[in-house]
Design a protein around this motif. Sequence first.
Motif, mmCIF file in Angstrom:
data_model
loop_
_atom_site.group_PDB
_atom_site.id
_atom_site.type_symbol
_atom_site.label_atom_id
_atom_site.label_comp_id
_atom_site.label_asym_id
_atom_site.label_seq_id
_atom_site.Cartn_x
_atom_site.Cartn_y
_atom_site.Cartn_z
ATOM 1 N N TYR A 109 1.040 5.452 0.013
ATOM 2 C CA TYR A 109 0.233 6.588 0.457
ATOM 3 C C TYR A 109 0.771 7.889 -0.132
ATOM 4 N N GLN A 110 -0.125 8.708 -0.616
ATOM 5 C CA GLN A 110 0.217 10.049 -1.084
ATOM 6 C C GLN A 110 -0.917 10.978 -0.638
ATOM 7 N N VAL B 185 -3.898 9.271 0.753
ATOM 8 C CA VAL B 185 -4.703 8.455 -0.148
ATOM 9 C C VAL B 185 -3.945 7.152 -0.435
ATOM 10 N N PRO B 186 -4.532 5.987 -0.074
ATOM 11 C CA PRO B 186 -3.833 4.714 -0.294
ATOM 12 C C PRO B 186 -4.058 4.157 -1.692
ATOM 13 N N THR B 187 -3.002 3.558 -2.228
ATOM 14 C CA THR B 187 -3.093 2.800 -3.469
ATOM 15 C C THR B 187 -2.588 1.394 -3.178
ATOM 16 N N THR C 285 0.844 -1.197 0.000
ATOM 17 C CA THR C 285 0.000 0.000 0.000
ATOM 18 C C THR C 285 0.875 1.240 0.000
ATOM 19 N N SER D 264 -1.827 -2.600 -3.987
ATOM 20 C CA SER D 264 -1.532 -3.615 -5.000
ATOM 21 C C SER D 264 -1.242 -4.933 -4.303
ATOM 22 N N GLN E 79 4.735 4.068 2.652
ATOM 23 C CA GLN E 79 4.435 2.749 2.097
ATOM 24 C C GLN E 79 4.304 1.743 3.219
#
Length: 251
Positions: A65-66, A69-71, A63, A73, A240
Motif C-alpha cells: 500500500y502507498q 493504493v494497493p498493488t 499487497t 502480486s 504491506q
Amino acid sequence: MKKTYSLLAHLLRRPAGAWALLLLTTAGGLTGCENETMPVPDQGRDYYPLELGAYRIYDVIDTAYQANVPTVSRFQFREQVDTALEPDATGQPVYRVIRSRRTLATDPWKIDSVITVAVKGQALTEQRNNRRTVELVFPVQEGKTWNINAFNTLDSLTVVNRFYVGANQPFRITRGGQTYQYDQTITTVNDLAQDVNAAYTTVLRTTFARGIGPVYRVRRRFISRCDAVGCNPAFKQQGQSRSEVLIASGK
C-alpha cells in the motif's frame, strides 16, 4: 502357629521344578514393575517437523500500500529442509531450509532466501535475514506466552508478545477454490491490544498443523494517515499485507 508350620512344611516338600516356576513367576513380576515407565508428556514438537528433503509449497498473496493504493502480486514459495548443519554450541540440531520462489506453477524455482531452524531446549527458532525469532515454545499449550525476540535486540528479554490460541483445534481455509483442512492445529498471534491502534497496525499470525508444520501465515503492517486532527486507520498511508497458504507438501 500350627498353620504357619504346616504352610512352611508344604512349601519345603515341593519338587525343584515347582520352586523354579515360582522363582520365575516372582522375577517376572518384579521385572514387569521395574520396566513400567511414566508416559512422556506431549511436547508438541511435531507441529514443526524437520526431516531432510521434506518440503512445503505456499500460495502467496502480497499487497503493498502507498497512499492507500494497493498493488497486488501473487506467487509461490517452497520451503525445503536442505541440510542438517553441525550442532550449535549447546549441542542442539540446526537445519538449513531453502526458500525458493516462482510466479507460476509452470515456472522453475529460484532460490529466494535461506532460513536456519534450530531447536534449543524448549524453543524452536528461525533465523531470517540475520534475525532470530522464537516461533514455538514447548510444551505447546493454550494461552502460553513468550517473547518472539528473545534472541535478538528488538525487545527486552522480558517482553511478552506472542501467544498460543486454538490448541489442538481443527482448521480450514479456502484458497483458489480449494479447501484445505487439518484436524489438529495450534496458532501463534501477537498482542493485538498492543500492536493495533489508530496510528499503526501489526498483525502476525501463524497456524501450525500437527505432523505438517506451518500451514497458514499472515503478516500485516500498516501506517495510517495522520494529521493535526488525528489518525485515520482506514487510510493505509504505507504498508504491506501478505498471506501464505500451504497448498502442497511432501518429500
